[in-house]
Design a protein around this motif. Structure first.
Motif, PDB file in Angstrom:
ATOM      1  N   CYS A 104      25.543 -39.105  97.169  1.00 14.02           N
ATOM      2  CA  CYS A 104      24.931 -40.414  98.036  1.00 14.02           C
ATOM      3  C   CYS A 104      25.296 -41.326  96.711  1.00 14.02           C
ATOM      4  CB  CYS A 104      23.605 -40.259  97.975  1.00 14.02           C
ATOM      5  SG  CYS A 104      22.797 -39.084  98.917  1.00 14.02           S
ATOM      6  N   LYS A 143      26.247 -45.777  96.149  1.00 15.35           N
ATOM      7  CA  LYS A 143      26.001 -47.204  96.668  1.00 15.35           C
ATOM      8  C   LYS A 143      26.655 -48.493  95.832  1.00 15.35           C
ATOM      9  CE  LYS A 143      21.812 -50.231  96.971  1.00 15.35           C
ATOM     10  NZ  LYS A 143      20.566 -50.282  96.674  1.00 15.35           N
ATOM     11  N   ASN A 182      27.761 -47.826  91.988  1.00 19.30           N
ATOM     12  CA  ASN A 182      26.624 -47.752  90.847  1.00 19.30           C
ATOM     13  C   ASN A 182      27.105 -46.828  89.944  1.00 19.30           C
ATOM     14  OD1 ASN A 182      24.055 -47.982  89.899  1.00 19.30           O
ATOM     15  ND2 ASN A 182      23.635 -45.760  90.904  1.00 19.30           N
ATOM     16  N   THR A 184      27.224 -43.311 102.175  1.00 20.74           N
ATOM     17  CA  THR A 184      26.521 -44.536 101.458  1.00 20.74           C
ATOM     18  C   THR A 184      26.048 -45.287 102.672  1.00 20.74           C
ATOM     19  OG1 THR A 184      26.722 -46.737 100.099  1.00 20.74           O
ATOM     20  CG2 THR A 184      28.414 -46.314 101.935  1.00 20.74           C
ATOM     21  N   GLY A 244      25.215 -48.933 103.913  1.00 22.13           N
ATOM     22  CA  GLY A 244      25.646 -50.171 103.797  1.00 22.13           C
ATOM     23  C   GLY A 244      26.342 -50.776 104.917  1.00 22.13           C
ATOM     24  N   SER A 270      30.999 -51.648 102.375  1.00 19.74           N
ATOM     25  CA  SER A 270      30.638 -50.830 101.417  1.00 19.74           C
ATOM     26  C   SER A 270      31.939 -49.683 101.558  1.00 19.74           C
ATOM     27  CB  SER A 270      29.326 -49.983 101.959  1.00 19.74           C
ATOM     28  OG  SER A 270      28.391 -50.795 101.460  1.00 19.74           O
ATOM     29  N   VAL A 273      15.767 -45.659 102.859  1.00 20.86           N
ATOM     30  CA  VAL A 273      17.051 -45.270 102.350  1.00 20.86           C
ATOM     31  C   VAL A 273      16.948 -43.750 102.633  1.00 20.86           C
ATOM     32  CG1 VAL A 273      18.764 -45.200 100.664  1.00 20.86           C
ATOM     33  CG2 VAL A 273      17.613 -47.331 101.276  1.00 20.86           C
ATOM     34  N   ASP A 283      19.128 -48.590  93.636  1.00 17.24           N
ATOM     35  CA  ASP A 283      17.936 -49.256  94.372  1.00 17.24           C
ATOM     36  C   ASP A 283      17.004 -50.197  93.346  1.00 17.24           C
ATOM     37  OD1 ASP A 283      18.292 -48.489  97.108  1.00 17.24           O
ATOM     38  OD2 ASP A 283      18.226 -46.478  96.178  1.00 17.24           O
TER      39      ASP A 283
END
Length: 262
Positions: A6, A8, A37, A62, A64, A68, A99, A122
């Motif tokens: 996962c 972001k 991230n 992801t 978004g 993204s 999420v 987050d």
């Protein structure tokens, strides 16, 4: 070994000067430079290294908007075989539980031995990995900085207080939140990004995932942003000068004067 990581898309704090928006309820996002991230980058690298050793596939996912897509392609250029974009207007404003709910819908559509998240995401909450594991009823370990593969099990090291490491055996499938420093993420060049630029990335909405739109997004969020502010700058640090003994003596007196020592 099938691994889902996962990731972001976040503002790059090294490339941006962060300011509050006019309403004071978020940062000003216009003209920001975004990147993956940092913690997620380590998670992808670790997944790739595991697959290189034991075989399998790395998929990055992801939550978004269309922008993204660039984060997914960067991680695919790094070595992930597939990307998945979870996008829907209903997802906007999701809190950590929202999420995790969206990601669970993605996990349920596949068959994964391992799910990785970054240890922090987050806005620093670091909660999505644990919530996702609870929803899936999978074993979970956070702050993971060492992974050794075994027959249906993993031995994982966790960073704990005092600079110590805690070793655990964990059965698969499981969820692990990866700490920075577990590896050295490989360099991604322009050539690699160009090679994956035309790869089709599937998109899934709330309906595709079987997710109730009312349970995610701003409507389903239990945690809401009430206020943002920039802390006021203080007077700065006082630098102590002199020999080591003189500095120690001054420091002790300061601690006593401010109630730090009795």
């Amino acid at each position: 070994m099938e691994i889902l990581v996962c990731v972001k898309r976040v503002p790059d704090s090294a490339e941006n000067e962060i300011e509050m928006n006019a309403e004071g309820n978020d940062i000003e996002r216009d003209d920001l430079v975004f990147s993956v991230n940092e913690w997620d980058n380590y998670a992808v690298e670790e997944a790739i290294q595991i697959v290189d050793n034991v075989g399998g596939t790395v998929t990055v996912v992801t939550v978004g908007d269309d922008e993204s897509d660039e984060v997914l392609r960067r991680e695919m250029a790094m070595g992930a075989a597939k990307g998945i974009l979870l996008t829907d207007d209903a997802f906007e404003g999701s809190d950590c539980k929202g999420v995790a709910t969206i990601l669970k819908g993605c996990v349920d559509k596949g068959s994964y031995d391992l799910i990785f998240t970054g240890a922090q995401a987050d806005e620093g909450a670091g909660a999505v990995g644990g919530m996702l594991a609870a929803m899936l009823d999978y074993p979970y370990a956070s702050l993971v900085n060492k992974i050794e593969t075994g027959d249906g099990k993993l031995t994982v090291g966790r960073e704990i207080e005092g600079g110590n490491q805690e070793m655990n055996e964990i059965e698969m499938p499981c969820v692990l939140s990866i700490q920075t420093g577990i590896n050295e993420p490989r360099y991604v060049g322009i050539r690699g990004i160009r090679q994956v630029s035309g790869v089709e990335i599937p998109e899934f909405s709330a309906a595709d995932l079987g997710v109730d739109a009312a349970a995610v997004g701003e409507a389903g969020a239990k945690v809401k942003k009430a206020d943002y502010f920039v802390p006021e700058s203080g007077d700065g640090a006082e630098m102590l000068e002199g020999s080591n003994d003189e500095i120690i003596e001054k420091l002790i007196e300061m601690l006593k004067a401010n109630g730090g020592l009795q």
